[in-house]
Write a protein that holds these residues in place. Sequence first.
Motif, PDB file in Angstrom:
ATOM      1  N   PHE A  78       0.824  -1.209   0.000  1.00  0.00           N
ATOM      2  CA  PHE A  78       0.000   0.000   0.000  1.00  0.00           C
ATOM      3  C   PHE A  78       0.860   1.261   0.000  1.00  0.00           C
ATOM      4  N   PHE A  79       1.912   1.268   0.779  1.00  0.00           N
ATOM      5  CA  PHE A  79       2.769   2.451   0.856  1.00  0.00           C
ATOM      6  C   PHE A  79       3.823   2.494  -0.245  1.00  0.00           C
ATOM      7  N   GLY A  80       3.744   1.593  -1.203  1.00  0.00           N
ATOM      8  CA  GLY A  80       4.617   1.659  -2.365  1.00  0.00           C
ATOM      9  C   GLY A  80       6.021   1.181  -2.122  1.00  0.00           C
ATOM     10  N   VAL A  81       6.243   0.393  -1.071  1.00  0.00           N
ATOM     11  CA  VAL A  81       7.575  -0.141  -0.816  1.00  0.00           C
ATOM     12  C   VAL A  81       7.887  -1.200  -1.872  1.00  0.00           C
ATOM     13  N   GLY A  82       8.949  -0.989  -2.620  1.00  0.00           N
ATOM     14  CA  GLY A  82       9.321  -1.920  -3.671  1.00  0.00           C
ATOM     15  C   GLY A  82       8.902  -1.483  -5.058  1.00  0.00           C
ATOM     16  N   GLY A  83       8.477  -0.238  -5.211  1.00  0.00           N
ATOM     17  CA  GLY A  83       8.213   0.289  -6.539  1.00  0.00           C
ATOM     18  C   GLY A  83       6.765   0.544  -6.861  1.00  0.00           C
ATOM     19  N   GLY A  84       5.829   0.325  -5.940  1.00  0.00           N
ATOM     20  CA  GLY A  84       4.429   0.583  -6.214  1.00  0.00           C
ATOM     21  C   GLY A  84       4.096   2.071  -6.136  1.00  0.00           C
ATOM     22  N   ALA A  85       2.854   2.393  -6.462  1.00  0.00           N
ATOM     23  CA  ALA A  85       2.403   3.781  -6.403  1.00  0.00           C
ATOM     24  C   ALA A  85       2.311   4.244  -4.957  1.00  0.00           C
ATOM     25  N   SER A  86       2.743   5.473  -4.704  1.00  0.00           N
ATOM     26  CA  SER A  86       2.709   6.028  -3.354  1.00  0.00           C
ATOM     27  C   SER A  86       1.320   6.586  -3.048  1.00  0.00           C
ATOM     28  N   PRO A  87       0.796   6.329  -1.852  1.00  0.00           N
ATOM     29  CA  PRO A  87      -0.528   6.860  -1.512  1.00  0.00           C
ATOM     30  C   PRO A  87      -0.499   8.274  -0.955  1.00  0.00           C
ATOM     31  N   TRP A  88       0.689   8.813  -0.693  1.00  0.00           N
ATOM     32  CA  TRP A  88       0.764  10.102   0.002  1.00  0.00           C
ATOM     33  C   TRP A  88       0.138  11.252  -0.765  1.00  0.00           C
ATOM     34  N   PRO A  89       0.307  11.371  -2.090  1.00  0.00           N
ATOM     35  CA  PRO A  89      -0.408  12.459  -2.797  1.00  0.00           C
ATOM     36  C   PRO A  89      -1.918  12.378  -2.644  1.00  0.00           C
ATOM     37  N   SER A  90      -2.472  11.170  -2.702  1.00  0.00           N
ATOM     38  CA  SER A  90      -3.920  11.023  -2.541  1.00  0.00           C
ATOM     39  C   SER A  90      -4.355  11.352  -1.121  1.00  0.00           C
ATOM     40  N   LEU A  91      -3.586  10.918  -0.128  1.00  0.00           N
ATOM     41  CA  LEU A  91      -3.918  11.227   1.260  1.00  0.00           C
ATOM     42  C   LEU A  91      -3.840  12.729   1.522  1.00  0.00           C
ATOM     43  N   ILE A  92      -2.852  13.381   0.948  1.00  0.00           N
ATOM     44  CA  ILE A  92      -2.733  14.841   1.114  1.00  0.00           C
ATOM     45  C   ILE A  92      -3.900  15.549   0.451  1.00  0.00           C
ATOM     46  N   ASN A  93      -4.286  15.090  -0.747  1.00  0.00           N
ATOM     47  CA  ASN A  93      -5.439  15.705  -1.426  1.00  0.00           C
ATOM     48  C   ASN A  93      -6.713  15.553  -0.605  1.00  0.00           C
ATOM     49  N   SER A  94      -6.936  14.371  -0.041  1.00  0.00           N
ATOM     50  CA  SER A  94      -8.119  14.170   0.792  1.00  0.00           C
ATOM     51  C   SER A  94      -8.083  15.051   2.029  1.00  0.00           C
ATOM     52  N   THR A  95      -6.910  15.199   2.616  1.00  0.00           N
ATOM     53  CA  THR A  95      -6.781  16.045   3.805  1.00  0.00           C
ATOM     54  C   THR A  95      -7.074  17.499   3.473  1.00  0.00           C
ATOM     55  N   VAL A  96      -6.513  17.980   2.371  1.00  0.00           N
ATOM     56  CA  VAL A  96      -6.742  19.378   1.977  1.00  0.00           C
ATOM     57  C   VAL A  96      -8.211  19.618   1.657  1.00  0.00           C
ATOM     58  N   ALA A  97      -8.806  18.726   0.859  1.00  0.00           N
ATOM     59  CA  ALA A  97     -10.210  18.905   0.470  1.00  0.00           C
ATOM     60  C   ALA A  97     -11.138  18.825   1.682  1.00  0.00           C
TER      61      ALA A  97
END
Length: 291
Positions: A74-93
């Motif tokens: 989920f956190f993109g360890v090993g080359g996956g997509a990072s969730p942090w941009p989406s989490l930041i967008n949800s927090t801001v919105a």
Amino acid sequence: MSANASAVRVRSDGPRRARRGRGAGLGLAAWLIGLLFFLPIAWMALTSFHSESDAATNPPSWAASLTLDGYREFFGVGGGASPWPSLINSTVASLASTLFVLLLALPAAYALSIRPVRKWTDVLFFFLSTKMLPVVAGLLPIYLFAKNTHFLDNIWLLVILYTSMNLPIAVWMMQSFLAEVPVAIIEAARVDGARLPTVLARVVAPIALPGIAATALICFIFSWNELLFARVLTGVVAETAPVFLTGFITSQGLFLAKVCAASLVISLPVLAAGFAAQDKLVQGLSLGAVK
């Protein structure tokens, strides 16, 4: 006399024991209902620590070995997509829309409760009637407007939509909360020369703080969990956490352990906000219930 007193005491103890029995029964029923709602969450948390092979077994295994692979993916360890941009967008919105809702709902609720306008019940019904239209019915006009104004995939479009979506509920809730504020305190502040912004910020808001906190928490939860607008109107830049969560359901199948891990992490901000404001939430939702 002693026999009569004993008889009276026995007769008075009977209804008391019956009330205690009913109270114990209701308490037991409340615990059972609470466990019924808690078990799916507990099962999701346990599944998030299983491997995909163990999570997909039928019937599921309670004694399967535990692992953090779902959280690593989920956190993109090993080359996956990072969730942090989406989490930041949800927090801001969520935070920005909740702040705007409170700034707009507090004066409106003040006008409808403490300084009532004519036919204020009709105004409240109008606010509530805006929630009767299904969200999907207005999705196409909103999409065309956002496309023509080059506003697609913009986090501030979601802020505006979430503010308009939660504002009727906030006004409706805060009107009942502000109706409990003593008018004499407000009149005393106005006699001392306080203007409306000062009255709202220094007199009304501190007294109605539990109701404001309850309204803010509900608006935050609605904004954080919203999926339809975010799914249709965003892409890569303004993608929110619920949209990121749907990306785990692919044509290759449903990765249950990873989805449970992602769901648990995305739910944590709402759970933390509810736990931090639980006393204000209960106090606010019960405000005015007992006269």
